[in-house]
Design an enzyme around this catalytic site. Structure first.
Site, PDB file in Angstrom:
ATOM      1  NE  ARG A 110      43.172  25.763  63.190  1.00 10.60           N
ATOM      2  CZ  ARG A 110      43.649  26.939  63.607  1.00 10.60           C
ATOM      3  NH1 ARG A 110      43.981  27.885  62.738  1.00 10.60           N
ATOM      4  NH2 ARG A 110      43.783  27.185  64.891  1.00 10.60           N
ATOM      5  CE1 TYR A 152      45.074  18.441  63.434  1.00 13.09           C
ATOM      6  CE2 TYR A 152      44.637  20.521  62.337  1.00 13.09           C
ATOM      7  CZ  TYR A 152      44.699  19.764  63.490  1.00 13.09           C
ATOM      8  OH  TYR A 152      44.372  20.341  64.692  1.00 13.09           O
ATOM      9  CB  CYS A 159      45.005  28.819  74.999  1.00 11.82           C
ATOM     10  SG  CYS A 159      46.361  29.318  73.961  1.00 11.82           S
ATOM     11  N   GLY A 160      43.567  25.870  76.618  1.00  9.87           N
ATOM     12  CA  GLY A 160      42.705  25.491  77.729  1.00  9.87           C
ATOM     13  C   GLY A 160      41.216  25.671  77.472  1.00  9.87           C
ATOM     14  NE  ARG A 203      43.856  19.089  67.735  1.00 10.17           N
ATOM     15  CZ  ARG A 203      43.338  20.223  68.164  1.00 10.17           C
ATOM     16  NH1 ARG A 203      42.105  20.272  68.588  1.00 10.17           N
ATOM     17  NH2 ARG A 203      44.060  21.337  68.182  1.00 10.17           N
TER      18      ARG A 203
HETATM   19  C1  SPV Z   1      41.837  24.672  66.728  1.00 13.20           C
HETATM   20  O1  SPV Z   1      42.992  24.564  66.298  1.00 13.20           O
HETATM   21  O2  SPV Z   1      41.353  25.756  67.100  1.00 13.20           O
HETATM   22  C2  SPV Z   1      40.978  23.488  66.819  1.00 13.20           C
HETATM   23  C3  SPV Z   1      41.374  22.307  66.111  1.00 13.20           C
HETATM   24  O3  SPV Z   1      39.925  23.576  67.387  1.00 13.20           O
HETATM   25  S1  SPV Z   1      41.313  22.535  64.413  1.00 13.20           S
HETATM   26  O4  SPV Z   1      40.355  21.609  63.869  1.00 13.20           O
HETATM   27  O5  SPV Z   1      42.626  22.280  63.911  1.00 13.20           O
HETATM   28  O6  SPV Z   1      40.910  23.880  64.107  1.00 13.20           O
END
Ligand code: SPV
Ligand code: MN
Length: 619
Positions: free
Chosen positions: A82, A216, A269-270, A384
């Site tokens: 992100r 992404y 973080c799990g 992922r």
């Molecule tokens: C996160 O980064 O909190 C995710 C994957 O769940 S994302 O789609 O990148 O947000």
């Protein structure tokens, strides 16, 4: 521009079935701006879903792998997480949400992103899709329209979200939907060329997000983090909660009951592995809507139906359920893994990995170094998988219940190596909100930028807030006031270390979950400490034995559950500084701040040392 000119007969007929002028206007506006070569409107039928799957192989956004239904997609080398810096909330000039949230004056931001989007789909096909956030036909449902030139985005959404064509057909208020316009932008092969012009702009006024020059999923897939941002605003106005939370059922052995929990953890973080623990049932792993019903009971739904999960460290020992899913034929998109002979490989998979293959940087061989002279790992840390929850053997039977499931506990989890105990229960709802709001966590590969930096991340939701932090805190405090059946709030930390080594094993989190579940039902006593209620050794010892067949030593317990008073006091100082810079923070927050600080200082005085063992609080 008239739709008759842009669309072929099939697309036009599909759109007419929706019969919504607002949807038509959005399509007209963005077709004339983005200038795609072709526009295809798709419904939920099998043929249309198949069309996307095939297109994605044809245009090379995805490649087929050896197992039936498996494909791989690569985001570009600079597009692996992100992008917080280029994600901004469009706000009226001069307004602010929090010191930590990027915003831009609406007029200015809109002009910037619309300029970048001008002609961004030249030579490409634009797909129009209809989805539903939350179960269909429920008070939680929000209709969501996606416009994108990426088949990977469409295909991901087919797996991750509930089809919403029927939902759109019966919209009572034809303006009541979110919409997302995405373009991967100009391409070099399958890589977005102008990542410097990547923008993810959230327009609260129009309930829409415009996102360009990225692939992404956390940046591109409208229904995921982009919709989360819009829904936080909507929930705040309508007195319910939109949270960065999993939803799961906890099933204690030998007891005929299930207790539902939701849990917020920062990325990587799990969170997913907690929601997917063996013996428990999963409803969702990322985003929940939570509402209070007429009887004063909070119910939660997963807004998704799939998982976009981190694949690193998924192996037979730690995550047997997901490991099995990933190694058997079914519809799965792998992203940013290593591919060799049509098979995916990732970091920490627990089996032998090849010495060469293709990854997100192209051809890879073991020992290959990057420009920074560091060795390139075989796959990205944020690689992922995308799957449906219904493919998991522990999917909860109520995953699609339009009423949601009753929630008994909230969990706030962070990644912290030197301060927080593995599990603690708050002293009250407001203290629990306080614990969620002061959550800190070390950064991970799920966002671009440095890893391992301790950052403040209230309710694990800071990246997605679209209302002032004060409003967000007040929403939670108010939510608790309206509950007739209380929700207990807990905090967890799986990442405590000593001398660089983790103090807990990967499977310990199941024990904490079972302890929390038991606390909801009054099964266990607890020790009151300055930071909240912690488990008693005997209860954990029995839980470890019964569930993990493990002898849990008193020594391990003492290390894990000692309250590091000085470290907590340091944390209080950091938190004070942060919140003094925020506007209108409610007095209740400061009351809990002062009380917790005082408890810590008094314990420091009484015990005369920086670290105090659990039983010393019992005296
Ligand atoms: C996160 O980064 O909190 C995710 C994957 O769940 S994302 O789609 O990148 O947000
Ligand atoms: Mn997430």
């Amino acid at each position: 521009m008239s739709l008759e000119k842009i669309l072929d007969k099939k697309s036009l007929d599909t759109l007419k079935e929706i019969n919504n002028k607002n949807v038509e206007k959005v399509i007209e506006q963005f077709v004339s701006l983005c200038k795609p070569e072709k526009v295809t409107v798709l419904s939920d039928n099998k043929e249309d879903v198949e069309y996307i799957r095939n297109k994605s192989i044809e245009n090379k956004e995805e490649t087929k792998l050896a197992l039936e239904g498996h494909t791989v997609h690569f985001d570009g080398p600079k597009d692996q997480a992100r992008d917080k810096a280029n994600t901004k909330i469009l706000l009226p000039k001069g307004t602010e949400i929090s010191k930590k949230i990027n915003t831009v004056a609406r007029e200015e931001g809109l002009k910037e992103v619309l300029d970048i989007m001008n002609g961004c789909m030249k030579g490409k096909e634009l797909f129009v899709r209809f989805f539903c956030l939350g179960p269909l036909d429920s008070k939680f449902s929000i209709a969501a329209l996606q416009l994108t030139d990426s088949t990977y985005v469409c295909h991901s959404e087919d797996i991750l979200y509930r089809q919403g064509f029927s939902q759109f057909k019966k919209l009572k208020d034809p303006k009541n939907f979110f919409y997302f316009v995405h373009s991967a932008g100009e391409m070099e092969g399958s890589v977005t060329k102008n990542v410097d012009k990547r923008r993810i702009y959230v327009d609260l006024q129009e309930n829409r997000v415009l996102t360009v020059n990225n692939q992404y999923a956390g940046n591109s897939v409208g229904l995921k983090k982009l919709a989360l941002r819009l829904a936080i605003k909507k929930a705040s106005q309508e007195n319910w909660l939109t949270e960065h939370m999993f939803v799961m059922g906890i099933h204690p052995k030998g007891k005929d009951r299930v207790t539902y929990f939701t849990g917020a953890f920062p990325s990587a973080c799990g969170k997913t592995s907690t929601a997917m623990m063996s013996g428990q049932t999963i409803i969702g792993d990322d985003i929940a809507y939570i509402r209070i019903n007429e009887a004063g009971i909070a119910h939660a739904v997963n807004i998704e139906q799939g998982i976009f999960g981190i694949i690193r460290d998924v192996n037979k020992k730690n995550d047997p359920i997901i490991q099995k899913v990933l190694t058997t034929p079914r519809e799965i998109i792998f992203s940013n893994v290593l591919i060799k002979d049509g098979k995916p490989f990732w970091l920490g998979m627990g089996t032998e990995t090849p010495k060469d293959g293709v990854n997100f940087l192209g051809e890879w061989t073991e020992g290959k170094k990057g420009k920074d002279r560091k060795e390139i790992p075989l796959a990205h840390k944020n690689a992922r998988y995308t799957i449906r929850i219904s493919d998991l053997e522990n999917a909860d039977p109520h995953a699609d219940d339009p009423k949601g499931v009753p929630v008994s506990g909230f969990i706030y989890g962070g990644r912290n190596s030197d301060t927080s105990v593995p599990v603690a229960e708050s002293l009250s709802w407001a203290h629990g909100v306080f614990l969620g709001v002061i959550l800190e966590s070390e950064t991970t590969a799920a966002t671009l930028g440095a890893e391992g930096k301790l950052v403040h991340n209230p309710m694990a939701n800071i990246d997605f807030l679209t209302v002032p932090l004060s409003t967000y805190i007040n929403s939670h405090l108010r939510f608790g006031d309206h509950l007739d059946k209380p929700i207990k709030i807990f905090s967890t930390n799986y990442f405590l270390k000593e001398d660089g080594k983790y103090l807990n094993g990967m499977l310990d989190k199941k024990i904490w979950a079972l302890w929390m579940e038991g606390r909801v039902h009054g099964n266990y006593a607890a020790i009151e400490t300055p930071i909240g209620l912690i488990p008693k050794y005997e209860d954990l010892e029995a839980l470890f034995k019964e569930n993990n067949e493990e002898d849990y030593s008193k020594q391990a317990y003492n290390k894990q559950f000692s309250v590091r008073l000085d470290k907590y006091l340091d944390k209080m100082n950091r938190i004070e500084k942060i919140f003094k810079e925020e506007k209108d923070i409610p007095q209740v927050f400061w009351d809990h701040f002062e009380q917790q600080k005082k408890r810590l200082q008094e314990a420091r005085k009484e015990h005369g040392k920086p670290v105090v063992q659990p039983e010393e609080f019992e005296k």
